[in-house]
Design a protein around this motif. Sequence first.
Motif, PDB file in Angstrom:
ATOM      1  N   LEU A 111      -2.800   6.382 -19.047  1.00 12.21           N
ATOM      2  CA  LEU A 111      -2.888   7.606 -18.265  1.00 12.21           C
ATOM      3  C   LEU A 111      -4.092   7.566 -17.336  1.00 12.21           C
ATOM      4  CD1 LEU A 111      -2.047  10.385 -20.893  1.00 12.21           C
ATOM      5  CD2 LEU A 111      -0.562   9.463 -19.103  1.00 12.21           C
ATOM      6  N   HIS A 112      -3.920   8.166 -16.163  1.00 17.15           N
ATOM      7  CA  HIS A 112      -5.023   8.271 -15.205  1.00 17.15           C
ATOM      8  C   HIS A 112      -4.902   9.643 -14.542  1.00 17.15           C
ATOM      9  CE1 HIS A 112      -8.014   7.218 -12.267  1.00 17.15           C
ATOM     10  NE2 HIS A 112      -7.168   7.422 -11.261  1.00 17.15           N
ATOM     11  N   SER A 113      -6.021  10.358 -14.444  1.00 20.03           N
ATOM     12  CA  SER A 113      -5.990  11.696 -13.854  1.00 20.03           C
ATOM     13  C   SER A 113      -7.025  11.829 -12.746  1.00 20.03           C
ATOM     14  CB  SER A 113      -6.241  12.754 -14.932  1.00 20.03           C
ATOM     15  OG  SER A 113      -7.520  12.608 -15.506  1.00 20.03           O
ATOM     16  N   TRP A 114      -6.761  12.756 -11.831  1.00 23.84           N
ATOM     17  CA  TRP A 114      -7.716  13.039 -10.755  1.00 23.84           C
ATOM     18  C   TRP A 114      -7.451  14.435 -10.205  1.00 23.84           C
ATOM     19  CZ3 TRP A 114      -3.523   9.780 -10.140  1.00 23.84           C
ATOM     20  CH2 TRP A 114      -2.582  10.133  -9.166  1.00 23.84           C
ATOM     21  N   GLU A 115      -8.419  14.937  -9.454  1.00 23.54           N
ATOM     22  CA  GLU A 115      -8.282  16.217  -8.769  1.00 23.54           C
ATOM     23  C   GLU A 115      -8.411  15.992  -7.275  1.00 23.54           C
ATOM     24  OE1 GLU A 115     -10.884  19.217 -10.325  1.00 23.54           O
ATOM     25  OE2 GLU A 115      -9.758  19.371 -12.214  1.00 23.54           O
ATOM     26  N   GLY A 116      -7.610  16.719  -6.503  1.00 24.31           N
ATOM     27  CA  GLY A 116      -7.637  16.571  -5.056  1.00 24.31           C
ATOM     28  C   GLY A 116      -6.780  15.416  -4.589  1.00 24.31           C
ATOM     29  N   THR A 117      -7.272  14.679  -3.606  1.00 21.96           N
ATOM     30  CA  THR A 117      -6.522  13.590  -2.984  1.00 21.96           C
ATOM     31  C   THR A 117      -6.583  12.321  -3.825  1.00 21.96           C
ATOM     32  OG1 THR A 117      -7.053  14.515  -0.817  1.00 21.96           O
ATOM     33  CG2 THR A 117      -6.238  12.248  -0.868  1.00 21.96           C
ATOM     34  N   VAL A 118      -5.466  11.644  -3.936  1.00 23.23           N
ATOM     35  CA  VAL A 118      -5.411  10.394  -4.688  1.00 23.23           C
ATOM     36  C   VAL A 118      -6.318   9.343  -4.044  1.00 23.23           C
ATOM     37  CG1 VAL A 118      -3.388   9.604  -3.381  1.00 23.23           C
ATOM     38  CG2 VAL A 118      -3.833   8.659  -5.651  1.00 23.23           C
ATOM     39  N   ALA A 119      -6.934   8.512  -4.886  1.00 22.61           N
ATOM     40  CA  ALA A 119      -7.812   7.453  -4.380  1.00 22.61           C
ATOM     41  C   ALA A 119      -7.032   6.459  -3.535  1.00 22.61           C
ATOM     42  CB  ALA A 119      -8.476   6.736  -5.555  1.00 22.61           C
ATOM     43  N   GLY A 120      -7.724   5.843  -2.595  1.00 20.59           N
ATOM     44  CA  GLY A 120      -7.071   4.957  -1.634  1.00 20.59           C
ATOM     45  C   GLY A 120      -6.323   3.799  -2.245  1.00 20.59           C
ATOM     46  N   ASP A 121      -6.882   3.188  -3.302  1.00 20.45           N
ATOM     47  CA  ASP A 121      -6.224   2.018  -3.864  1.00 20.45           C
ATOM     48  C   ASP A 121      -4.938   2.366  -4.598  1.00 20.45           C
ATOM     49  OD1 ASP A 121      -7.628   3.393  -5.804  1.00 20.45           O
ATOM     50  OD2 ASP A 121      -8.153   1.593  -6.948  1.00 20.45           O
ATOM     51  N   LEU A 122      -4.825   3.616  -5.038  1.00 16.06           N
ATOM     52  CA  LEU A 122      -3.630   4.040  -5.766  1.00 16.06           C
ATOM     53  C   LEU A 122      -2.638   4.775  -4.866  1.00 16.06           C
ATOM     54  CD1 LEU A 122      -2.665   3.854  -8.732  1.00 16.06           C
ATOM     55  CD2 LEU A 122      -3.620   6.145  -9.094  1.00 16.06           C
ATOM     56  N   ALA A 123      -3.075   5.154  -3.669  1.00 15.11           N
ATOM     57  CA  ALA A 123      -2.270   6.003  -2.794  1.00 15.11           C
ATOM     58  C   ALA A 123      -0.886   5.424  -2.458  1.00 15.11           C
ATOM     59  CB  ALA A 123      -3.043   6.315  -1.515  1.00 15.11           C
ATOM     60  N   PRO A 124      -0.769   4.144  -2.055  1.00 14.67           N
ATOM     61  CA  PRO A 124       0.573   3.634  -1.717  1.00 14.67           C
ATOM     62  C   PRO A 124       1.545   3.694  -2.896  1.00 14.67           C
ATOM     63  CG  PRO A 124      -1.134   2.184  -0.863  1.00 14.67           C
ATOM     64  CD  PRO A 124      -1.819   3.141  -1.770  1.00 14.67           C
ATOM     65  N   SER A 125       1.066   3.326  -4.085  1.00  9.93           N
ATOM     66  CA  SER A 125       1.924   3.364  -5.266  1.00  9.93           C
ATOM     67  C   SER A 125       2.286   4.791  -5.636  1.00  9.93           C
ATOM     68  CB  SER A 125       1.215   2.680  -6.438  1.00  9.93           C
ATOM     69  OG  SER A 125       1.969   2.809  -7.620  1.00  9.93           O
ATOM     70  N   PHE A 126       1.322   5.712  -5.493  1.00 12.13           N
ATOM     71  CA  PHE A 126       1.594   7.109  -5.805  1.00 12.13           C
ATOM     72  C   PHE A 126       2.629   7.678  -4.844  1.00 12.13           C
ATOM     73  CE2 PHE A 126       0.255  11.683  -5.421  1.00 12.13           C
ATOM     74  CZ  PHE A 126       0.800  12.090  -6.624  1.00 12.13           C
ATOM     75  N   ALA A 127       2.494   7.373  -3.566  1.00  8.26           N
ATOM     76  CA  ALA A 127       3.479   7.841  -2.589  1.00  8.26           C
ATOM     77  C   ALA A 127       4.860   7.286  -2.909  1.00  8.26           C
ATOM     78  CB  ALA A 127       3.044   7.444  -1.179  1.00  8.26           C
ATOM     79  N   ALA A 128       4.929   6.021  -3.277  1.00 11.08           N
ATOM     80  CA  ALA A 128       6.216   5.406  -3.607  1.00 11.08           C
ATOM     81  C   ALA A 128       6.847   6.035  -4.844  1.00 11.08           C
ATOM     82  CB  ALA A 128       6.032   3.905  -3.822  1.00 11.08           C
ATOM     83  N   SER A 129       6.012   6.523  -5.769  1.00  6.85           N
ATOM     84  CA  SER A 129       6.544   7.105  -7.003  1.00  6.85           C
ATOM     85  C   SER A 129       7.218   8.453  -6.772  1.00  6.85           C
ATOM     86  CB  SER A 129       5.418   7.269  -8.042  1.00  6.85           C
ATOM     87  OG  SER A 129       4.564   8.347  -7.720  1.00  6.85           O
ATOM     88  N   ARG A 130       7.015   9.055  -5.607  1.00  4.91           N
ATOM     89  CA  ARG A 130       7.630  10.353  -5.334  1.00  4.91           C
ATOM     90  C   ARG A 130       9.148  10.289  -5.335  1.00  4.91           C
ATOM     91  NH1 ARG A 130       3.495  14.150  -5.545  1.00  4.91           N
ATOM     92  NH2 ARG A 130       5.176  15.546  -4.949  1.00  4.91           N
ATOM     93  N   ARG A 131       9.720   9.093  -5.177  1.00 10.54           N
ATOM     94  CA  ARG A 131      11.180   8.987  -5.225  1.00 10.54           C
ATOM     95  C   ARG A 131      11.718   9.319  -6.616  1.00 10.54           C
ATOM     96  NH1 ARG A 131      12.723   4.019  -7.521  1.00 10.54           N
ATOM     97  NH2 ARG A 131      11.052   2.457  -7.619  1.00 10.54           N
ATOM     98  N   ALA A 132      10.841   9.455  -7.604  1.00 14.61           N
ATOM     99  CA  ALA A 132      11.270   9.866  -8.939  1.00 14.61           C
ATOM    100  C   ALA A 132      11.906  11.248  -8.918  1.00 14.61           C
ATOM    101  CB  ALA A 132      10.078   9.860  -9.899  1.00 14.61           C
TER     102      ALA A 132
END
Length: 289
Positions: free
Chosen positions: A133-154
């Motif tokens: 598990l990984h958590s954050w507040e606000g905007t996702v960190a840059g290194d995780l941003a592309p993968s996080f955006a891609a996960s929205r297809r869930a």
Amino acid sequence: MHITALRDTEPGSSSYRLAWVATGEDGRPLGIAYLRVPTAPGADHRAELDVSVHPAERRHGVGTALFEAATAAARKLGRRSVTAGPVTGGSPFLATRGMRPVLNLTFARLAVADADLARLAALAREPHPGYRLHSWEGTVAGDLAPSFAASRRAMDDMPMDETDVAAEEWDVDRVRAIAAAIDRRGDVLCTVAAIREDDGSVAGFTELVVPGTGTGDAQHYGTGVLAEHRGRGLARWMKAAAILHVREAHSGVAGLLTDTADSNVAMRRVNDTLGYAPTHWSVLYQLDL
């Protein structure tokens, strides 16, 4: 009666709003209609309607005039459908104007004071081999941003019954723009993600928005697990961790709110397991243009 058309002077990154204000001959306000017009690819075929008339002015044609102005604009914009609601208990007004019920929703709330914290902590600590598990507040960190955006297809195959939805396109800019919009209004976006241990990519996520006051109720924005990672209990794991995070980081929050399609049996089961109690049931309406 006069109808005045208005438009957002500062449209959002993925939508803009049109509005119509109805006033009497003496200038007094009678009602208003909003039409939210999504512009993001995958959502640009629809629009979202909200009509409100002062109780003292109802049954005099105000709502009908506003409804017709808004739906005419949606047709002119080439929209395929218009949704309205969800409305608690249904809406004869919408039904008699050609809108049909397309989705039933259950709204639920978890009272933080009544939450079984020991059980939630146990669920959050459960091992899920191959994930962390990984958590954050606000905007996702840059290194995780592309993968996080891609996960929205869930969210693409989330049960929506007869609602006219399509797969939306997501990229890093859109994800960041949404986080920035929440931040500008003073609220806090809290995210918990399930990360694959082998490649560090996002397998699923859950989002909560905490009011800027730090009090009242926080609102779930969405929970999704990519299809290839389902069946492993990741949604329950992430949501349990999110509840604990909000309790620890935002102690003034009294409750957590969520809404789920009645046909989304899996997510309703997760909510029930975590202690969410239904508060009311609502209906989403749609006009096919």
